[in-house]
Write an enzyme that holds these catalytic residues in place. Structure first.
Site, PDB file in Angstrom:
ATOM      1  N   ASP A  41       0.866  -1.167   0.000  1.00  0.00           N
ATOM      2  CA  ASP A  41       0.000   0.000   0.000  1.00  0.00           C
ATOM      3  C   ASP A  41       0.912   1.229   0.000  1.00  0.00           C
ATOM      4  OD1 ASP A  41      -2.359   1.655   0.547  1.00  0.00           O
ATOM      5  OD2 ASP A  41      -1.579   1.779   2.590  1.00  0.00           O
ATOM      6  N   ASP A  43      -0.349   5.017   1.062  1.00  0.00           N
ATOM      7  CA  ASP A  43      -0.690   5.966   2.128  1.00  0.00           C
ATOM      8  C   ASP A  43      -0.577   5.322   3.505  1.00  0.00           C
ATOM      9  OD1 ASP A  43      -1.343   8.309   0.600  1.00  0.00           O
ATOM     10  OD2 ASP A  43      -3.187   7.314  -0.029  1.00  0.00           O
ATOM     11  N   ALA A 159      -5.415   2.958  -3.050  1.00  0.00           N
ATOM     12  CA  ALA A 159      -6.711   3.591  -3.263  1.00  0.00           C
ATOM     13  C   ALA A 159      -6.562   5.105  -3.361  1.00  0.00           C
ATOM     14  CB  ALA A 159      -7.670   3.230  -2.124  1.00  0.00           C
TER      15      ALA A 159
END
Length: 309
Positions: A41, A43, A159
C-alpha cells in the site's frame, strides 16, 4: 538467537505466531531475490503516518482538501463534506461488506468528480505535493533503491491517487523506480494539462488487489515466476492485496498499526504475520530484504547478519 527473536528484540515489533513466521522467512530468504516480489500500500504504509513532531501527515487524497483551502476553497469544502459523510462507513462493523463497498465507491467517485470540476492543472498539483506534509517513511528510499538494484518487482496497490505517488517518488528519489508498478486511481490530463477525468475502474479501500483490474497487466511478466511475497499495509483490507496472485507460495504480511492501537491490536495481530506498532520507519522490511542476499543458513543461530544491517 533466531531471526524472529532478533526482530522481537525491538519493542515495537509484535508477532503472534513466531514459529510460523520463522518458517516463512527462512523460505523467502533461501529462495532469494529471483523468487520474490513486494506488494505494498502507499498511504500510511510507504508514507509516514505522523511527522517528527507527532502531527498526523497527509495522504494522497487529503492533499486536495488541505492544500486547496486558499486557492480552491470551494473544492476543499466540498471534499470535507463528502469525507464527513462517508468516512465513518470505512471502518464500520455495523453495515454489510456489500453496503460498505457501495459507500466507498460513492465516496471515491464523488471526490474525483469534484477534483475534475475544479480544473486543476498538473503544475498546481505538483506544487501541492511539494508543499504538503506527506513524507516517505524513514529508510523507504533505501528500501526502494535496494529492490531496484536486485530487480525485485514492487507493485503498489493504492486507493489513493497514482499521479501524486509518482510526484512524491520523483521528488524524493529523483526518478520512478524501473521495476515499480502502481495500481491506483490516475488523473487524466488534457492538452492544456488540466485534469479532465480519472481512470477506471475506481480503486477504493475495499478492492485493492489484482482482481479489480481486467486484462493482462504490465507487471504480469515480471511476477509470473516469483512465488514469494513480502506484503506491506496499514489497514485490514491490505492483507488481501495478494488475491489474484496465481503463483503465490509463501507470503510474509507486515502491518503498520498507526493509531487506535489498543482497540485494533487483536484484529491486526491475527491478520498480519509481523506487526509494527507506531513505527514511522521501513527499517524492519529493509532488514528482511537484505537477508535474502548471501544468507548462510549454517549460521542461522548466529544472527550477526541481521544485527549489522
Amino acid at each position: 538467537m533466531s531471526i524472529v527473536d532478533e526482530l522481537l528484540s525491538n519493542s515495537f515489533v509484535k508477532i503472534r505466531n513466531p514459529s510460523d513466521v520463522e518458517a516463512k522467512l527462512h523460505k523467502i530468504i533461501k529462495d532469494g531475490y529471483n523468487n520474490l516480489m513486494i506488494l505494498a500500500d502507499f498511504d500510511y504504509t510507504l508514507s509516514k503516518f505522523k511527522d517528527l513532531n507527532g502531527k498526523e501527515c497527509l495522504i494522497t487524497h487529503s492533499i486536495f482538501v488541505k492544500c486547496t483551502q486558499e486557492v480552491k476553497p470551494e473544492l476543499s469544502e466540498k471534499l470535507k463534506v463528502i469525507c464527513n459523510k462517508y468516512g465513518p462507513f470505512e471502518h464500520s462493523t455495523q453495515i454489510s461488506r456489500e453496503e460498505k463497498i457501495s459507500k466507498m465507491e460513492d465516496w471515491w467517485n464523488l471526490s474525483h468528480e469534484c477534483i475534475v470540476d475544479s480544473a486543476l492543472s498538473h503544475d498546481d498539483i505538483e506544487k501541492f505535493v511539494k508543499d504538503a506534509p506527506l513524507y516517505l517513511r524513514d529508510f523507504a528510499k533505501e528500501f526502494m533503491e535496494l529492490i531496484e538494484i536486485k530487480n525485485v518487482p514492487l507493485i503498489v496497490f493504492s486507493a489513493g491517487i497514482g499521479n501524486v505517488i509518482e510526484m512524491i517518488l520523483q521528488q524524493n528519489l529523483g526518478k520512478i523506480p524501473s521495476q515499480l508498478h502502481i495500481i491506483s486511481n490516475f488523473m487524466n490530463f488534457n492538452k492544456k494539462n488540466i485534469c479532465e477525468s480519472f481512470t477506471e475502474p475506481t480503486i477504493h479501500s475495499c478492492c485493492k488487489n489484482s482482481t479489480v483490474i481486467s486484462g493482462e497487466q504490465a507487471y504480469s511478466e515480471d511476477i509470473k515466476n516469483r512465488p514469494n511475497i513480502i506484503l506491506l499495509g496499514d489497514s485490514i483490507e491490505d492483507v488481501q492485496m495478494d488475491i489474484g496472485m496465481v503463483n503465490e507460495s509463501t507470503a510474509i504480511k507486515i502491518g503498520f498499526l498507526n493509531h487506535s492501537i489498543d482497540s485494533r491490536f487483536d484484529e491486526y495481530s491475527k491478520a498480519f504475520d509481523i506487526l509494527l506498532i507506531d513505527c514511522q520507519s521501513m527499517e524492519i522490511p529493509l532488514k528482511l530484504l537484505k537477508l535474502c542476499e548471501n544468507f548462510d543458513f549454517k549460521n542461522v543461530k548466529n544472527l550477526d547478519a541481521i544485527k549489522n544491517l
